[in-house]
Design a protein around this motif. Structure first.
Motif, PDB file in Angstrom:
ATOM      1  N   MET A   1      45.791 -25.385  -7.438  1.00  0.00           N
ATOM      2  CA  MET A   1      46.320 -24.174  -6.817  1.00  0.00           C
ATOM      3  C   MET A   1      46.057 -24.244  -5.331  1.00  0.00           C
ATOM      4  N   SER A   2      46.855 -23.504  -4.583  1.00  0.00           N
ATOM      5  CA  SER A   2      46.727 -23.551  -3.132  1.00  0.00           C
ATOM      6  C   SER A   2      46.924 -22.164  -2.536  1.00  0.00           C
ATOM      7  N   LEU A   3      46.274 -21.953  -1.386  1.00  0.00           N
ATOM      8  CA  LEU A   3      46.380 -20.688  -0.669  1.00  0.00           C
ATOM      9  C   LEU A   3      46.510 -21.002   0.818  1.00  0.00           C
ATOM     10  N   PRO A   4      47.706 -20.801   1.395  1.00  0.00           N
ATOM     11  CA  PRO A   4      47.855 -21.012   2.835  1.00  0.00           C
ATOM     12  C   PRO A   4      46.951 -20.042   3.604  1.00  0.00           C
ATOM     13  N   ILE A   5      46.258 -20.588   4.587  1.00  0.00           N
ATOM     14  CA  ILE A   5      45.383 -19.783   5.440  1.00  0.00           C
ATOM     15  C   ILE A   5      45.777 -20.071   6.879  1.00  0.00           C
ATOM     16  N   GLY A   6      46.325 -19.103   7.530  1.00  0.00           N
ATOM     17  CA  GLY A   6      46.757 -19.312   8.904  1.00  0.00           C
ATOM     18  C   GLY A   6      48.022 -20.151   8.963  1.00  0.00           C
ATOM     19  N   LYS A   7      48.316 -20.638  10.148  1.00  0.00           N
ATOM     20  CA  LYS A   7      49.571 -21.348  10.392  1.00  0.00           C
ATOM     21  C   LYS A   7      49.610 -22.752   9.795  1.00  0.00           C
TER      22      LYS A   7
END
Length: 146
Positions: A59-65
């Motif tokens: 699983m992944s979670l974009p954090i910031g740009k």
């Protein structure tokens, strides 16, 4: 130019941890895959015990740009996670050639336990531990999720 992101490994509580991280950072999960979601013909799919099928494969979670926090659970085949070695550096490359170059260079003298190969999830991917004991993942997505 390649990008680098942290990859965290858990002993069955990856989803709980990522829901916590999401509550702090915000954002949405672009992908949540469980071991039970693997296609039957994928390498290792037939050896996943029933009790591991609901664990997180990725699983992944974009954090910031430009940063993505990624993670997965251990399973019976991989064994329990030893905390302290439960973080890998994931490199996302812009080409297969760059992926091969970085994989070959960084894994020299180390343990390339999963050679670069096309995967069932569509990425060109490999994993190794370098000669200094650092865990790495190299990934190239021909059609990256943005």
């Amino acid at each position: 130019m390649a990008t680098i992101n942290p990859y965290l490994l858990f002993n069955g509580n990856c989803e709980e941890a990522f829901l916590f991280y999401q509550s702090v950072f915000g954002g949405e999960f672009p992908y949540v895959g469980k071991f039970g979601d693997m296609p039957a013909d994928a390498e290792g799919a037939g050896s996943i015990p029933e009790e591991d099928k609901n664990r997180i494969m990725h699983m992944s979670l974009p954090i910031g740009k430009d940063s993505i926090l990624m993670g997965s659970d251990s399973n019976e085949a991989s064994g329990s996670v030893a905390f302290g070695s439960n973080v890998s550096i994931s490199i996302n490359t812009e080409s297969k050639q760059e992926a091969d170059k970085l994989f070959d260079g960084l894994s020299a003298g180390g343990n390339p336990f999963m050679p670069m190969n096309q995967t069932f999830w569509g990425a060109y991917f490999g994993m190794f531990v370098d000669k200094f004991g650092i865990h790495w993942m190299v990934n190239f997505d021909e059609t990256p999720n943005k």
